[in-house]
Design a protein around this motif. Structure first.
Motif, PDB file in Angstrom:
ATOM      1  N   MET A 142       0.853  -1.193   0.000  1.00  0.00           N
ATOM      2  CA  MET A 142       0.000   0.000   0.000  1.00  0.00           C
ATOM      3  C   MET A 142       0.888   1.241   0.000  1.00  0.00           C
ATOM      4  SD  MET A 142      -2.974  -1.126   2.706  1.00  0.00           S
ATOM      5  CE  MET A 142      -3.987   0.279   2.318  1.00  0.00           C
ATOM      6  N   THR A 143       0.613   2.141  -0.916  1.00  0.00           N
ATOM      7  CA  THR A 143       1.462   3.326  -1.043  1.00  0.00           C
ATOM      8  C   THR A 143       0.893   4.531  -0.308  1.00  0.00           C
ATOM      9  OG1 THR A 143       0.332   3.874  -3.113  1.00  0.00           O
ATOM     10  CG2 THR A 143       2.353   2.565  -3.275  1.00  0.00           C
ATOM     11  N   ASP A 144      -0.360   4.490   0.098  1.00  0.00           N
ATOM     12  CA  ASP A 144      -0.986   5.640   0.734  1.00  0.00           C
ATOM     13  C   ASP A 144      -0.969   5.532   2.255  1.00  0.00           C
ATOM     14  OD1 ASP A 144      -2.697   3.501   0.678  1.00  0.00           O
ATOM     15  OD2 ASP A 144      -4.503   4.688   0.318  1.00  0.00           O
ATOM     16  N   VAL A 145       0.098   4.980   2.799  1.00  0.00           N
ATOM     17  CA  VAL A 145       0.232   4.817   4.247  1.00  0.00           C
ATOM     18  C   VAL A 145       1.098   5.945   4.798  1.00  0.00           C
ATOM     19  CG1 VAL A 145       1.025   3.293   6.103  1.00  0.00           C
ATOM     20  CG2 VAL A 145       0.024   2.310   4.038  1.00  0.00           C
ATOM     21  N   THR A 146       0.663   6.528   5.921  1.00  0.00           N
ATOM     22  CA  THR A 146       1.444   7.553   6.606  1.00  0.00           C
ATOM     23  C   THR A 146       2.166   6.913   7.785  1.00  0.00           C
ATOM     24  OG1 THR A 146      -0.137   9.284   6.015  1.00  0.00           O
ATOM     25  CG2 THR A 146       1.326   9.727   7.880  1.00  0.00           C
ATOM     26  N   TYR A 147       3.457   7.134   7.879  1.00  0.00           N
ATOM     27  CA  TYR A 147       4.254   6.583   8.974  1.00  0.00           C
ATOM     28  C   TYR A 147       4.682   7.718   9.888  1.00  0.00           C
ATOM     29  CZ  TYR A 147       4.372   2.417   6.102  1.00  0.00           C
ATOM     30  OH  TYR A 147       4.001   1.312   5.365  1.00  0.00           O
ATOM     31  N   THR A 148       4.436   7.531  11.186  1.00  0.00           N
ATOM     32  CA  THR A 148       4.775   8.549  12.172  1.00  0.00           C
ATOM     33  C   THR A 148       5.710   7.951  13.211  1.00  0.00           C
ATOM     34  OG1 THR A 148       2.562   9.503  11.902  1.00  0.00           O
ATOM     35  CG2 THR A 148       3.827  10.176  13.856  1.00  0.00           C
ATOM     36  N   GLU A 149       6.832   8.612  13.457  1.00  0.00           N
ATOM     37  CA  GLU A 149       7.759   8.151  14.482  1.00  0.00           C
ATOM     38  C   GLU A 149       7.251   8.586  15.849  1.00  0.00           C
ATOM     39  OE1 GLU A 149      11.683   9.552  13.579  1.00  0.00           O
ATOM     40  OE2 GLU A 149      11.938   8.128  11.922  1.00  0.00           O
ATOM     41  N   VAL A 150       7.222   7.644  16.792  1.00  0.00           N
ATOM     42  CA  VAL A 150       6.772   7.923  18.156  1.00  0.00           C
ATOM     43  C   VAL A 150       7.779   7.329  19.136  1.00  0.00           C
ATOM     44  CG1 VAL A 150       4.334   7.964  17.493  1.00  0.00           C
ATOM     45  CG2 VAL A 150       5.358   5.825  18.297  1.00  0.00           C
ATOM     46  N   GLU A 151       7.683   7.767  20.389  1.00  0.00           N
ATOM     47  CA  GLU A 151       8.530   7.232  21.457  1.00  0.00           C
ATOM     48  C   GLU A 151       7.756   6.145  22.201  1.00  0.00           C
ATOM     49  OE1 GLU A 151      11.665   8.124  22.474  1.00  0.00           O
ATOM     50  OE2 GLU A 151      11.962   9.614  20.889  1.00  0.00           O
ATOM     51  N   ALA A 152       8.385   5.017  22.414  1.00  0.00           N
ATOM     52  CA  ALA A 152       7.768   3.929  23.173  1.00  0.00           C
ATOM     53  C   ALA A 152       8.154   4.046  24.639  1.00  0.00           C
ATOM     54  CB  ALA A 152       8.235   2.579  22.623  1.00  0.00           C
ATOM     55  N   LYS A 153       7.185   3.823  25.531  1.00  0.00           N
ATOM     56  CA  LYS A 153       7.480   3.839  26.962  1.00  0.00           C
ATOM     57  C   LYS A 153       8.092   2.522  27.411  1.00  0.00           C
ATOM     58  CE  LYS A 153       3.794   7.117  28.025  1.00  0.00           C
ATOM     59  NZ  LYS A 153       2.506   7.337  28.720  1.00  0.00           N
ATOM     60  N   SER A 154       7.755   1.453  26.712  1.00  0.00           N
ATOM     61  CA  SER A 154       8.328   0.138  27.008  1.00  0.00           C
ATOM     62  C   SER A 154       8.249  -0.698  25.738  1.00  0.00           C
ATOM     63  CB  SER A 154       7.585  -0.547  28.160  1.00  0.00           C
ATOM     64  OG  SER A 154       6.258  -0.840  27.771  1.00  0.00           O
ATOM     65  N   ALA A 155       8.832  -1.879  25.770  1.00  0.00           N
ATOM     66  CA  ALA A 155       8.822  -2.760  24.599  1.00  0.00           C
ATOM     67  C   ALA A 155       8.091  -4.061  24.885  1.00  0.00           C
ATOM     68  CB  ALA A 155      10.248  -3.044  24.140  1.00  0.00           C
ATOM     69  N   LEU A 156       8.392  -4.678  26.019  1.00  0.00           N
ATOM     70  CA  LEU A 156       7.756  -5.935  26.383  1.00  0.00           C
ATOM     71  C   LEU A 156       6.435  -5.668  27.095  1.00  0.00           C
ATOM     72  CD1 LEU A 156      10.793  -7.963  27.769  1.00  0.00           C
ATOM     73  CD2 LEU A 156       9.683  -8.226  25.544  1.00  0.00           C
ATOM     74  N   ASN A 157       5.396  -6.368  26.688  1.00  0.00           N
ATOM     75  CA  ASN A 157       4.086  -6.258  27.324  1.00  0.00           C
ATOM     76  C   ASN A 157       3.766  -7.569  28.017  1.00  0.00           C
ATOM     77  OD1 ASN A 157       3.396  -3.643  26.095  1.00  0.00           O
ATOM     78  ND2 ASN A 157       3.373  -4.814  24.202  1.00  0.00           N
ATOM     79  N   ARG A 158       3.443  -7.510  29.298  1.00  0.00           N
ATOM     80  CA  ARG A 158       3.052  -8.711  30.043  1.00  0.00           C
ATOM     81  C   ARG A 158       1.691  -9.180  29.547  1.00  0.00           C
ATOM     82  NH1 ARG A 158       4.972 -12.980  32.742  1.00  0.00           N
ATOM     83  NH2 ARG A 158       6.002 -11.940  34.458  1.00  0.00           N
ATOM     84  N   VAL A 159       1.552 -10.490  29.321  1.00  0.00           N
ATOM     85  CA  VAL A 159       0.330 -11.069  28.773  1.00  0.00           C
ATOM     86  C   VAL A 159      -0.196 -12.126  29.727  1.00  0.00           C
ATOM     87  CG1 VAL A 159      -0.640 -12.365  26.841  1.00  0.00           C
ATOM     88  CG2 VAL A 159       1.148 -10.669  26.418  1.00  0.00           C
ATOM     89  N   LYS A 160      -1.514 -12.174  29.883  1.00  0.00           N
ATOM     90  CA  LYS A 160      -2.140 -13.209  30.704  1.00  0.00           C
ATOM     91  C   LYS A 160      -3.179 -13.965  29.878  1.00  0.00           C
ATOM     92  CE  LYS A 160      -1.519 -10.827  35.105  1.00  0.00           C
ATOM     93  NZ  LYS A 160      -2.177 -10.264  36.304  1.00  0.00           N
ATOM     94  N   GLY A 161      -3.334 -15.250  30.170  1.00  0.00           N
ATOM     95  CA  GLY A 161      -4.345 -16.055  29.499  1.00  0.00           C
ATOM     96  C   GLY A 161      -3.996 -16.486  28.097  1.00  0.00           C
ATOM     97  N   MET A 162      -2.743 -16.388  27.721  1.00  0.00           N
ATOM     98  CA  MET A 162      -2.295 -16.803  26.392  1.00  0.00           C
ATOM     99  C   MET A 162      -1.156 -17.826  26.560  1.00  0.00           C
ATOM    100  SD  MET A 162      -4.197 -15.108  24.305  1.00  0.00           S
ATOM    101  CE  MET A 162      -3.428 -15.069  22.705  1.00  0.00           C
ATOM    102  N   PRO A 163      -0.794 -18.541  25.488  1.00  0.00           N
ATOM    103  CA  PRO A 163       0.280 -19.527  25.603  1.00  0.00           C
ATOM    104  C   PRO A 163       1.680 -18.917  25.581  1.00  0.00           C
ATOM    105  CG  PRO A 163      -0.659 -19.590  23.407  1.00  0.00           C
ATOM    106  CD  PRO A 163      -1.495 -18.636  24.211  1.00  0.00           C
ATOM    107  N   PHE A 164       1.771 -17.620  25.815  1.00  0.00           N
ATOM    108  CA  PHE A 164       3.060 -16.931  25.933  1.00  0.00           C
ATOM    109  C   PHE A 164       2.924 -15.898  27.037  1.00  0.00           C
ATOM    110  CE2 PHE A 164       0.539 -15.323  22.401  1.00  0.00           C
ATOM    111  CZ  PHE A 164       0.372 -13.986  22.719  1.00  0.00           C
ATOM    112  N   ASP A 165       4.059 -15.442  27.555  1.00  0.00           N
ATOM    113  CA  ASP A 165       4.050 -14.559  28.725  1.00  0.00           C
ATOM    114  C   ASP A 165       4.259 -13.083  28.395  1.00  0.00           C
ATOM    115  OD1 ASP A 165       3.997 -16.770  30.807  1.00  0.00           O
ATOM    116  OD2 ASP A 165       5.768 -17.308  29.647  1.00  0.00           O
ATOM    117  N   TRP A 166       4.886 -12.828  27.258  1.00  0.00           N
ATOM    118  CA  TRP A 166       5.209 -11.466  26.860  1.00  0.00           C
ATOM    119  C   TRP A 166       4.902 -11.284  25.374  1.00  0.00           C
ATOM    120  CZ3 TRP A 166       6.861  -8.331  30.780  1.00  0.00           C
ATOM    121  CH2 TRP A 166       7.370  -8.959  31.919  1.00  0.00           C
TER     122      TRP A 166
END
Length: 197
Positions: free
Chosen positions: A1-25
């Motif tokens: 797709m050529t009509d996509v706008t990309y915006t640079e942002v700052e992330a507060k963290s990278a890993l997200n804790r997950v519950k109820g799934m077969p993975f933890d992060w």
């Protein structure tokens, strides 16, 4: 797709804790996805938890978390326990990854701080990273899942308009397997063509 706008942002963290799934992060270097899959489960997540527009704007406005790898390295230094899923809320190998290489740099960080990892993608660009994936695979459990819900290219053009054709995904999967990397097909949802006859 050529009509996509990309915006640079700052992330507060990278890993997200997950519950109820077969993975933890989970780990997602981008928010939004240019693949524009009509059935994307990530839309529901973003509507509920991020109050983000999940209509056409979800496909056309992608956030690039430019400091993501630095945040990830900080978190990995604390040695989080459990398994990691990459690509749960956006495809880590959507086209913009070719420019920013955030997913590749995340994999390089994981080589330094390994944890069991699964990657979900529709992007054949993943073969670019076979060298890093091989290093990670030597240190921990690694599986790459290719989402291929349909091999009918006409259906895919309608349901996944921004993705690579199914045959390209399957060729990339074969290349990963030939390199000794555990790779498999993920078929959800299963899309079937309907004959006119």
């Amino acid at each position: 797709m050529t009509d996509v706008t990309y915006t640079e942002v700052e992330a507060k963290s990278a890993l997200n804790r997950v519950k109820g799934m077969p993975f933890d992060w989970s780990l997602n270097p981008y928010t939004g996805c240019a693949h524009a899959c009509f059935y994307c489960f990530s839309r529901a997540y973003n509507a509920r938890y991020r109050e983000r527009d999940v209509g056409p704007a979800f496909d056309k406005n992608v956030e690039v978390k430019k400091n993501f790898v630095e945040q990830l390295r900080k978190q990995l230094q604390r040695r989080p326990e459990g398994s990691l899923a990459i690509g749960t809320a956006t495809d880590p190998y959507q086209p913009i990854e070719g420019k920013y290489k955030l997913t590749r740099r995340c994999l390089e960080a994981l080589v330094d701080y390994p944890m069991p990892t699964g990657i979900v993608t529709k992007g054949p660009l993943v073969v670019r990273d076979i060298d890093v994936l091989t290093k990670l695979d030597e240190k921990t459990d690694l599986t790459v899942y290719f989402s291929v819900p349909c091999v009918d290219e006409e259906i895919v053009k309608k349901t996944d308009p921004g993705t690579a054709p199914p045959r390209q995904r399957l060729r990339a999967l074969r290349m990963l397997r030939e390199a000794g990397i555990d790779a498999a097909v993920l078929c959800m949802p299963v899309l079937l063509g309907i004959s006119d006859s």
